[in-house]
Design a protein around this motif. Structure first.
Motif, PDB file in Angstrom:
ATOM      1  N   ALA A 118      32.383  55.662  45.625  1.00 48.28           N
ATOM      2  CA  ALA A 118      31.903  54.724  46.646  1.00 48.28           C
ATOM      3  C   ALA A 118      31.556  53.384  46.021  1.00 48.28           C
ATOM      4  CB  ALA A 118      30.690  55.307  47.367  1.00 48.28           C
ATOM      5  N   GLY A 119      30.912  53.420  44.859  1.00 49.07           N
ATOM      6  CA  GLY A 119      30.538  52.180  44.198  1.00 49.07           C
ATOM      7  C   GLY A 119      31.728  51.350  43.757  1.00 49.07           C
ATOM      8  N   ASN A 120      32.899  51.992  43.555  1.00 48.65           N
ATOM      9  CA  ASN A 120      34.061  51.231  43.089  1.00 48.65           C
ATOM     10  C   ASN A 120      34.812  50.527  44.216  1.00 48.65           C
ATOM     11  OD1 ASN A 120      36.111  52.905  44.308  1.00 48.65           O
ATOM     12  ND2 ASN A 120      36.066  54.298  42.575  1.00 48.65           N
ATOM     13  N   LYS A 121      34.459  50.792  45.471  1.00 47.70           N
ATOM     14  CA  LYS A 121      35.243  50.265  46.585  1.00 47.70           C
ATOM     15  C   LYS A 121      35.280  48.742  46.653  1.00 47.70           C
ATOM     16  CE  LYS A 121      37.012  54.016  48.004  1.00 47.70           C
ATOM     17  NZ  LYS A 121      36.879  54.587  46.638  1.00 47.70           N
ATOM     18  N   PRO A 122      34.172  48.008  46.415  1.00 48.47           N
ATOM     19  CA  PRO A 122      34.307  46.551  46.432  1.00 48.47           C
ATOM     20  C   PRO A 122      35.333  46.033  45.425  1.00 48.47           C
ATOM     21  CG  PRO A 122      32.008  47.148  46.643  1.00 48.47           C
ATOM     22  CD  PRO A 122      32.752  48.428  46.353  1.00 48.47           C
ATOM     23  N   LEU A 123      35.385  46.626  44.223  1.00 49.00           N
ATOM     24  CA  LEU A 123      36.401  46.223  43.250  1.00 49.00           C
ATOM     25  C   LEU A 123      37.791  46.645  43.697  1.00 49.00           C
ATOM     26  CD1 LEU A 123      35.138  46.811  39.602  1.00 49.00           C
ATOM     27  CD2 LEU A 123      36.095  44.728  40.574  1.00 49.00           C
ATOM     28  N   ALA A 124      37.915  47.861  44.199  1.00 44.03           N
ATOM     29  CA  ALA A 124      39.223  48.352  44.631  1.00 44.03           C
ATOM     30  C   ALA A 124      39.772  47.498  45.770  1.00 44.03           C
ATOM     31  CB  ALA A 124      39.114  49.807  45.071  1.00 44.03           C
ATOM     32  N   PHE A 125      38.911  47.084  46.687  1.00 44.83           N
ATOM     33  CA  PHE A 125      39.362  46.272  47.819  1.00 44.83           C
ATOM     34  C   PHE A 125      39.730  44.859  47.388  1.00 44.83           C
ATOM     35  CE2 PHE A 125      37.172  48.674  51.573  1.00 44.83           C
ATOM     36  CZ  PHE A 125      37.908  49.795  51.241  1.00 44.83           C
ATOM     37  N   SER A 126      39.115  44.377  46.317  1.00 43.15           N
ATOM     38  CA  SER A 126      39.445  43.020  45.872  1.00 43.15           C
ATOM     39  C   SER A 126      40.858  42.948  45.303  1.00 43.15           C
ATOM     40  CB  SER A 126      38.444  42.552  44.816  1.00 43.15           C
ATOM     41  OG  SER A 126      38.713  43.167  43.566  1.00 43.15           O
ATOM     42  N   GLY A 127      41.315  44.069  44.718  1.00 43.44           N
ATOM     43  CA  GLY A 127      42.638  44.077  44.100  1.00 43.44           C
ATOM     44  C   GLY A 127      42.699  43.338  42.791  1.00 43.44           C
ATOM     45  N   ARG A 128      41.584  42.763  42.362  1.00 43.75           N
ATOM     46  CA  ARG A 128      41.630  41.881  41.208  1.00 43.75           C
ATOM     47  C   ARG A 128      41.883  42.626  39.906  1.00 43.75           C
ATOM     48  NH1 ARG A 128      36.911  38.822  40.022  1.00 43.75           N
ATOM     49  NH2 ARG A 128      38.330  37.501  38.849  1.00 43.75           N
ATOM     50  N   LEU A 129      41.279  43.784  39.736  1.00 47.17           N
ATOM     51  CA  LEU A 129      41.400  44.407  38.434  1.00 47.17           C
ATOM     52  C   LEU A 129      42.783  44.995  38.214  1.00 47.17           C
ATOM     53  CD1 LEU A 129      38.749  45.588  36.298  1.00 47.17           C
ATOM     54  CD2 LEU A 129      40.615  47.202  36.475  1.00 47.17           C
ATOM     55  N   ARG A 130      43.380  45.516  39.259  1.00 48.36           N
ATOM     56  CA  ARG A 130      44.750  46.020  39.096  1.00 48.36           C
ATOM     57  C   ARG A 130      45.675  44.897  38.658  1.00 48.36           C
ATOM     58  NH1 ARG A 130      43.428  48.815  43.958  1.00 48.36           N
ATOM     59  NH2 ARG A 130      43.380  51.074  43.710  1.00 48.36           N
ATOM     60  N   GLU A 131      45.433  43.696  39.189  1.00 48.47           N
ATOM     61  CA  GLU A 131      46.337  42.583  38.923  1.00 48.47           C
ATOM     62  C   GLU A 131      46.011  41.855  37.636  1.00 48.47           C
ATOM     63  OE1 GLU A 131      45.839  40.257  42.418  1.00 48.47           O
ATOM     64  OE2 GLU A 131      46.405  41.892  43.735  1.00 48.47           O
ATOM     65  N   ALA A 132      44.743  41.860  37.184  1.00 49.34           N
ATOM     66  CA  ALA A 132      44.347  41.061  36.019  1.00 49.34           C
ATOM     67  C   ALA A 132      43.201  41.730  35.282  1.00 49.34           C
ATOM     68  CB  ALA A 132      43.968  39.653  36.465  1.00 49.34           C
ATOM     69  N   ALA A 133      43.453  42.916  34.759  1.00 49.81           N
ATOM     70  CA  ALA A 133      42.395  43.662  34.077  1.00 49.81           C
ATOM     71  C   ALA A 133      41.814  42.897  32.883  1.00 49.81           C
ATOM     72  CB  ALA A 133      42.929  45.030  33.643  1.00 49.81           C
ATOM     73  N   PRO A 134      42.641  42.282  32.023  1.00 49.19           N
ATOM     74  CA  PRO A 134      42.049  41.561  30.889  1.00 49.19           C
ATOM     75  C   PRO A 134      41.128  40.429  31.335  1.00 49.19           C
ATOM     76  CG  PRO A 134      44.360  41.983  30.483  1.00 49.19           C
ATOM     77  CD  PRO A 134      44.112  42.331  31.917  1.00 49.19           C
ATOM     78  N   ARG A 135      41.489  39.741  32.425  1.00 51.12           N
ATOM     79  CA  ARG A 135      40.617  38.666  32.898  1.00 51.12           C
ATOM     80  C   ARG A 135      39.282  39.236  33.358  1.00 51.12           C
ATOM     81  NH1 ARG A 135      40.609  33.413  34.543  1.00 51.12           N
ATOM     82  NH2 ARG A 135      38.930  32.945  36.016  1.00 51.12           N
ATOM     83  N   ARG A 136      39.330  40.342  34.089  1.00 49.64           N
ATOM     84  CA  ARG A 136      38.086  40.931  34.574  1.00 49.64           C
ATOM     85  C   ARG A 136      37.208  41.397  33.405  1.00 49.64           C
ATOM     86  NH1 ARG A 136      34.560  40.738  38.733  1.00 49.64           N
ATOM     87  NH2 ARG A 136      33.247  42.583  38.676  1.00 49.64           N
ATOM     88  N   LEU A 137      37.838  41.973  32.387  1.00 47.69           N
ATOM     89  CA  LEU A 137      37.082  42.411  31.218  1.00 47.69           C
ATOM     90  C   LEU A 137      36.463  41.211  30.504  1.00 47.69           C
ATOM     91  CD1 LEU A 137      36.156  44.691  29.402  1.00 47.69           C
ATOM     92  CD2 LEU A 137      38.342  44.549  28.201  1.00 47.69           C
ATOM     93  N   SER A 138      37.203  40.101  30.412  1.00 43.02           N
ATOM     94  CA  SER A 138      36.654  38.904  29.785  1.00 43.02           C
ATOM     95  C   SER A 138      35.499  38.341  30.601  1.00 43.02           C
ATOM     96  CB  SER A 138      37.747  37.835  29.633  1.00 43.02           C
ATOM     97  OG  SER A 138      38.685  38.221  28.652  1.00 43.02           O
TER      98      SER A 138
END
Length: 381
Positions: A118-138
């Motif tokens: 449940a806690g991961n849903k805001p990230l999953a809905f953004s789609g950002r990490l699937r598309e740019a994981a290194p940017r999110r990690l940075s």
């Protein structure tokens, strides 16, 4: 009474008592001050919103919406219990962890957060990490590593205040999304999930470093907890979820884990995007080949850091490299006992750690600054 994400309640009540029901209430609690501020900015253009946020964080309260001014005034002085010297010690401990701290942040702290379905849903809905994981990690490294403190106006304070407003903006958009299932998940980016995030950056990070053989005493762990107790206060976490001692933090962490469902498909997708990010972001065939050769090592270390239960649920392969991390622990632990006696080693470790975290915080940003701006839309919500 509570969102359906909140499970195993009778077993939890027997172990944790009335704290269980209080946590259930906090799944429906958010951050009224920040929510009101972003609502007051909702009809402004993105550029105007950012200008007003920058103005507020500089302390210029002229012509600000009342709600934005109220948030800024609340953040203008830290609570009485905040000890910036102690927070500095906690920050230095994390900085000195260097490369290993970065590995723990990526393969333990962030992944443990993704394991909450449940806690991961805001990230999953953004789609950002699937598309740019290194940017999110940075961006996350940039938030964890700041060359200043959490004193009002300092870089860490500004980053935390911006993340608070960013969370409120995401919350506002998700509340209006037909995909958001409040009956199942509670409020988006609620108090429980925000409180859990402060533990990911403190207790979970310290535990991961201990798994690598770092000797971190209880008082040192509590310095890190104090750092994120202040950080959590700036982020808008309810003070009752901001832990002062390691036993307090461990009880909250165990309560969180024992009342959440197993990782889901979004958990697995987010975790895979993080671990496999270097493969997908490679710019040359040589970079890609090198990243592919390292992938079994990455999965082996990641499995060690999150444990077999979560690793199996996330679909991590059982590579032989999972046995390398315990051996590394023995090496680091033994080396640490010897090197720790050398004069000046703490200063050298801190200098090296600062260089590492600076590189980690900028590696995936392509020279851009991590500003944590208020998003204008959620890509998949």
């Amino acid at each position: 009474m509570f969102p359906t994400r909140f499970v195993h309640l009778e077993q939890a009540r027997r172990r944790f008592g009335p704290r269980v029901d209080r946590m259930g209430v906090l799944l429906g609690a958010t951050d009224p001050l920040a929510d009101a501020a972003v609502e007051a900015l909702a009809n402004r253009t993105p550029d105007e919103r950012e200008r007003l946020v920058d103005q507020a964080l500089r302390g210029d309260l002229r012509s600000l919406p009342t709600e934005v001014r109220s948030l800024r005034e609340t953040l203008s002085a830290l609570p009485f219990w905040a000890d910036l010297d102690r927070a500095r010690r906690g920050g230095q401990l994390l900085l000195k962890s260097g490369f290993f701290g970065g590995i723990v942040l990526g393969f333990r702290s962030l992944v443990a957060g993704y394991c909450s379905p449940a806690g991961n849903k805001p990230l999953a809905f953004s789609g950002r990490l699937r598309e740019a994981a290194p940017r999110r990690l940075s961006e996350t490294s940039r938030f964890v590593y700041q060359p200043g403190s959490f004193a009002p106006g300092a870089p860490g304070w500004v980053a935390a205040a911006r993340v608070r407003l960013m969370h409120a903006q995401i919350r506002r958009m998700l509340r209006s999304s037909p995909r958001w299932n409040a009956a199942a998940w509670g409020e988006p980016i609620n108090q429980v999930d925000m409180g859990g995030t402060t533990l990911l950056f403190s207790l979970a990070l310290v535990d991961g470093l201990r798994m690598f053989g770092f000797r971190i005493e209880r008082d040192e762990c509590e310095d890190v907890l104090h750092l994120w107790r202040i950080g959590g206060w700036i982020l808008g976490v309810d003070p009752e979820l901001l832990c002062a001692t390691e036993p307090e933090a461990r009880i909250l962490w165990e309560l969180l884990e024992s009342t959440q469902e197993p990782p889901d498909a979004d958990s697995a997708a987010l975790a895979a995007a993080l671990v496999e990010g270097p493969v997908h972001e490679a710019r040359t065939p040589e970079e890609r080949a090198r990243a592919e050769r390292f992938l079994p090592v990455a999965y082996g270390i990641a499995r060690y850091l999150v444990g077999d239960r979560y690793a199996d649920a996330l679909g991590y392969p059982r590579t032989p490299w999972r046995f390398a991390a315990p051996a590394l622990r023995t090496l680091i632990s033994g080396t640490g006992r010897l090197v720790g006696r050398l004069p000046g080693v703490d200063r050298l470790a801190l200098e090296a750690g600062v260089r590492y975290w600076h590189r980690a915080a900028t590696a995936g940003l392509a020279g851009a600054e991590a500003r944590f701006e208020l998003p204008s839309r959620m890509r998949h919500a």
